[in-house]
Scaffold this motif. Structure first.
Motif, PDB file in Angstrom:
ATOM      1  N   UNK A   1       0.803  -1.219   0.000  1.00  0.00           N
ATOM      2  CA  UNK A   1       0.000   0.000   0.000  1.00  0.00           C
ATOM      3  C   UNK A   1       0.835   1.267   0.000  1.00  0.00           C
ATOM      4  N   UNK A   2       2.135   1.164   0.305  1.00  0.00           N
ATOM      5  CA  UNK A   2       2.975   2.357   0.277  1.00  0.00           C
ATOM      6  C   UNK A   2       3.361   2.734  -1.143  1.00  0.00           C
ATOM      7  N   UNK A   3       3.261   1.737  -2.080  1.00  0.00           N
ATOM      8  CA  UNK A   3       3.505   2.045  -3.480  1.00  0.00           C
ATOM      9  C   UNK A   3       2.230   2.626  -4.078  1.00  0.00           C
ATOM     10  N   UNK A   4       2.381   3.313  -5.200  1.00  0.00           N
ATOM     11  CA  UNK A   4       1.220   4.037  -5.699  1.00  0.00           C
ATOM     12  C   UNK A   4       1.280   4.160  -7.208  1.00  0.00           C
ATOM     13  N   UNK A   5       0.150   3.864  -7.859  1.00  0.00           N
ATOM     14  CA  UNK A   5       0.014   4.078  -9.286  1.00  0.00           C
ATOM     15  C   UNK A   5      -1.127   5.060  -9.508  1.00  0.00           C
ATOM     16  N   UNK A   6      -0.944   5.939 -10.508  1.00  0.00           N
ATOM     17  CA  UNK A   6      -1.928   7.000 -10.683  1.00  0.00           C
ATOM     18  C   UNK A   6      -3.310   6.469 -11.032  1.00  0.00           C
ATOM     19  N   UNK A   7      -3.413   5.557 -12.007  1.00  0.00           N
ATOM     20  CA  UNK A   7      -4.714   5.121 -12.489  1.00  0.00           C
ATOM     21  C   UNK A   7      -4.841   3.606 -12.447  1.00  0.00           C
ATOM     22  N   UNK A   8      -4.342   2.977 -11.382  1.00  0.00           N
ATOM     23  CA  UNK A   8      -4.516   1.538 -11.242  1.00  0.00           C
ATOM     24  C   UNK A   8      -5.991   1.230 -11.041  1.00  0.00           C
ATOM     25  N   UNK A   9      -6.556   0.343 -11.888  1.00  0.00           N
ATOM     26  CA  UNK A   9      -7.987   0.072 -11.834  1.00  0.00           C
ATOM     27  C   UNK A   9      -8.314  -1.186 -11.036  1.00  0.00           C
ATOM     28  N   UNK A  10      -7.334  -2.040 -10.767  1.00  0.00           N
ATOM     29  CA  UNK A  10      -7.587  -3.226  -9.972  1.00  0.00           C
ATOM     30  C   UNK A  10      -6.903  -3.062  -8.621  1.00  0.00           C
ATOM     31  N   UNK A  11      -7.669  -3.305  -7.585  1.00  0.00           N
ATOM     32  CA  UNK A  11      -7.163  -3.084  -6.242  1.00  0.00           C
ATOM     33  C   UNK A  11      -7.962  -3.901  -5.233  1.00  0.00           C
ATOM     34  N   UNK A  12      -7.389  -4.063  -4.044  1.00  0.00           N
ATOM     35  CA  UNK A  12      -8.142  -4.580  -2.920  1.00  0.00           C
ATOM     36  C   UNK A  12      -8.838  -3.370  -2.312  1.00  0.00           C
ATOM     37  N   UNK A  13     -10.075  -3.157  -2.692  1.00  0.00           N
ATOM     38  CA  UNK A  13     -10.724  -1.880  -2.382  1.00  0.00           C
ATOM     39  C   UNK A  13     -10.876  -1.642  -0.884  1.00  0.00           C
ATOM     40  N   UNK A  14     -11.072  -2.691  -0.115  1.00  0.00           N
ATOM     41  CA  UNK A  14     -11.299  -2.475   1.317  1.00  0.00           C
ATOM     42  C   UNK A  14     -10.044  -1.999   2.043  1.00  0.00           C
ATOM     43  N   UNK A  15      -8.874  -2.345   1.527  1.00  0.00           N
ATOM     44  CA  UNK A  15      -7.648  -1.836   2.134  1.00  0.00           C
ATOM     45  C   UNK A  15      -7.213  -0.522   1.499  1.00  0.00           C
ATOM     46  N   UNK A  16      -7.678  -0.253   0.274  1.00  0.00           N
ATOM     47  CA  UNK A  16      -7.251   0.953  -0.420  1.00  0.00           C
ATOM     48  C   UNK A  16      -7.716   2.208   0.301  1.00  0.00           C
ATOM     49  N   UNK A  17      -8.923   2.195   0.849  1.00  0.00           N
ATOM     50  CA  UNK A  17      -9.493   3.399   1.443  1.00  0.00           C
ATOM     51  C   UNK A  17      -8.613   3.967   2.552  1.00  0.00           C
ATOM     52  N   UNK A  18      -7.924   3.081   3.284  1.00  0.00           N
ATOM     53  CA  UNK A  18      -7.074   3.538   4.386  1.00  0.00           C
ATOM     54  C   UNK A  18      -5.589   3.354   4.088  1.00  0.00           C
ATOM     55  N   UNK A  19      -5.235   3.178   2.798  1.00  0.00           N
ATOM     56  CA  UNK A  19      -3.833   2.944   2.447  1.00  0.00           C
ATOM     57  C   UNK A  19      -2.954   4.137   2.778  1.00  0.00           C
ATOM     58  N   UNK A  20      -3.566   5.310   2.927  1.00  0.00           N
ATOM     59  CA  UNK A  20      -2.779   6.505   3.245  1.00  0.00           C
ATOM     60  C   UNK A  20      -2.047   6.376   4.582  1.00  0.00           C
ATOM     61  N   UNK A  21      -2.531   5.521   5.448  1.00  0.00           N
ATOM     62  CA  UNK A  21      -1.874   5.366   6.750  1.00  0.00           C
ATOM     63  C   UNK A  21      -0.462   4.802   6.597  1.00  0.00           C
ATOM     64  N   UNK A  22      -0.257   4.032   5.515  1.00  0.00           N
ATOM     65  CA  UNK A  22       1.079   3.483   5.269  1.00  0.00           C
ATOM     66  C   UNK A  22       1.958   4.444   4.489  1.00  0.00           C
ATOM     67  N   UNK A  23       1.360   5.482   3.918  1.00  0.00           N
ATOM     68  CA  UNK A  23       2.118   6.413   3.087  1.00  0.00           C
ATOM     69  C   UNK A  23       2.560   7.655   3.848  1.00  0.00           C
ATOM     70  N   UNK A  24       1.812   8.043   4.861  1.00  0.00           N
ATOM     71  CA  UNK A  24       2.084   9.293   5.568  1.00  0.00           C
ATOM     72  C   UNK A  24       2.823   9.047   6.870  1.00  0.00           C
ATOM     73  N   UNK A  25       3.659  10.006   7.247  1.00  0.00           N
ATOM     74  CA  UNK A  25       4.254   9.949   8.578  1.00  0.00           C
ATOM     75  C   UNK A  25       3.174  10.221   9.620  1.00  0.00           C
ATOM     76  N   UNK A  26       3.440   9.799  10.833  1.00  0.00           N
ATOM     77  CA  UNK A  26       2.458  10.024  11.903  1.00  0.00           C
ATOM     78  C   UNK A  26       2.221  11.518  12.106  1.00  0.00           C
ATOM     79  N   UNK A  27       3.273  12.318  11.997  1.00  0.00           N
ATOM     80  CA  UNK A  27       3.135  13.762  12.197  1.00  0.00           C
ATOM     81  C   UNK A  27       2.264  14.377  11.106  1.00  0.00           C
ATOM     82  N   UNK A  28       2.481  13.963   9.852  1.00  0.00           N
ATOM     83  CA  UNK A  28       1.677  14.512   8.757  1.00  0.00           C
ATOM     84  C   UNK A  28       0.224  14.075   8.879  1.00  0.00           C
ATOM     85  N   UNK A  29       0.005  12.809   9.221  1.00  0.00           N
ATOM     86  CA  UNK A  29      -1.363  12.315   9.379  1.00  0.00           C
ATOM     87  C   UNK A  29      -2.083  13.058  10.499  1.00  0.00           C
ATOM     88  N   UNK A  30      -1.389  13.312  11.609  1.00  0.00           N
ATOM     89  CA  UNK A  30      -1.998  14.044  12.727  1.00  0.00           C
ATOM     90  C   UNK A  30      -2.348  15.472  12.308  1.00  0.00           C
TER      91      UNK A  30
END
Length: 325
Positions: A268-297
């Protein structure tokens, strides 16, 4: 549903990085629509000549306010497509010089079946966000508006290396006067701290969020969907969306939605601009793996309350659909 509704053009737009490609490509898989991909996007291979990204077009602007838009909408009918295709053939190698001809020939090659069976135009374009009212007023479009959690949009911009686009929004007097008044303090801080990239992206999300909330009040007939709801319940969301739009929901479309929403997501830390196939239930919160705790807060503190208000306005499958017309 009446034939008049079934022939109305469709606009799928929304906040940046809110899932418009997934929703638009799914609706575009219907043989009943002619799928026009991001005509407002100057990065697309064929696009309108517009002066700004996320162009604001006042609802009372004339149909010719955006050159070629009338012709593109008209391509939803077989006659309009036939004329544009014939024009492209006559132009020969110069067919790319005229957008309707270019798109007509492109669609004939991309999807010959839809080129014959489509009866309405689908415009999928997040950059049409501030033109959606005009598209409804002038072309009787059905509007689908997407929204997304601020951290989802912001983490996507950061991973793609995209710049903040606040300056383009604020250059447009009509957009600024109509939608940014509640953000005067944030805008002043943005000008004082131009190197605060995260702050700029938070402001950008808030401009879209405030605009979406206002448009939700003024246009209850539009369908408002959240990226998170679509990810959580894709089949019910898409089935009801097709009902709202007056399109046939088929077993093939359901299989496509299931396939597109259950693919494994390796990292989930990797990212494609227009990937059409995904595990949708994990995608919605994938940002938690991409952002630092400080940025997310920081995002949660500065934009979280507004997201709670906005997400509460998004339609859910258990709710009654708004009227399409």
């Amino acid at each position: 549903m009446s034939d008049a509704v079934r022939s109305r053009p469709i606009v799928v737009t929304g906040c940046p990085r809110s899932g418009t490609t997934w929703v638009g490509s799914t609706v575009g898989a219907s043989s009943e629509v002619l799928y026009l991909y991001e005509p407002f996007n100057d990065g697309a291979p064929h696009h309108l000549d517009v002066p700004e990204r996320y162009l604001y077009v006042a609802p009372d602007s004339p149909a010719h306010a955006v050159p070629d838009m009338s012709a593109l909408i008209g391509m939803g009918g077989l006659g309009g497509r036939a004329r544009a295709t014939a024009r492209g053939i006559r132009l020969g190698r110069r067919f790319r010089s005229e957008l309707p001809a270019h798109l007509a020939l492109h669609e004939v090659v991309r999807s010959p079946a839809s080129a014959l069976t489509a009866r309405r135009t689908l415009v999928k374009d997040p950059l049409a966000f501030f033109a959606a009212e005009w598209l409804e007023a002038r072309f009787d479009a059905l509007v689908v508006m997407m929204v997304r959690h601020p951290a989802g949009m912001i983490s996507s911009y950061l991973k793609l290396g995209w710049p903040c686009e606040v300056d383009s929004l604020l250059r447009q007097d009509g957009l600024r006067e109509r939608f940014t008044e509640p953000l005067a303090v944030e805008i002043e801080r943005y000008h004082e701290e131009p190197d605060d990239r995260l702050g700029g992206l938070i402001l950008q999300w808030k401009i879209f969020a405030h605009a979406a909330a206002r448009l939700r009040e003024e246009h209850p007939e539009w369908l408002y969907m959240s990226h998170e709801n679509v990810c959580e319940e894709p089949v019910p969301q898409f089935r009801a969306l097709f009902e709202y739009l007056g399109l046939r929901w088929t077993p093939a479309l359901e299989r496509k939605v299931v396939a597109d929403s259950t693919a494994s997501q390796v990292d989930p830390a990797r990212h494609q601009q227009h990937a059409l196939q995904r595990d949708s239930r994990t995608l919605a919160a994938a940002w938690r793996a991409r952002l630092s705790e400080a940025d997310a807060d920081r995002i949660e503190n500065e934009a979280g309350p507004l997201w709670e208000q906005l997400s509460a306005l998004a339609w859910e499958p258990r709710q009654r659909l708004p009227q399409a017309g």
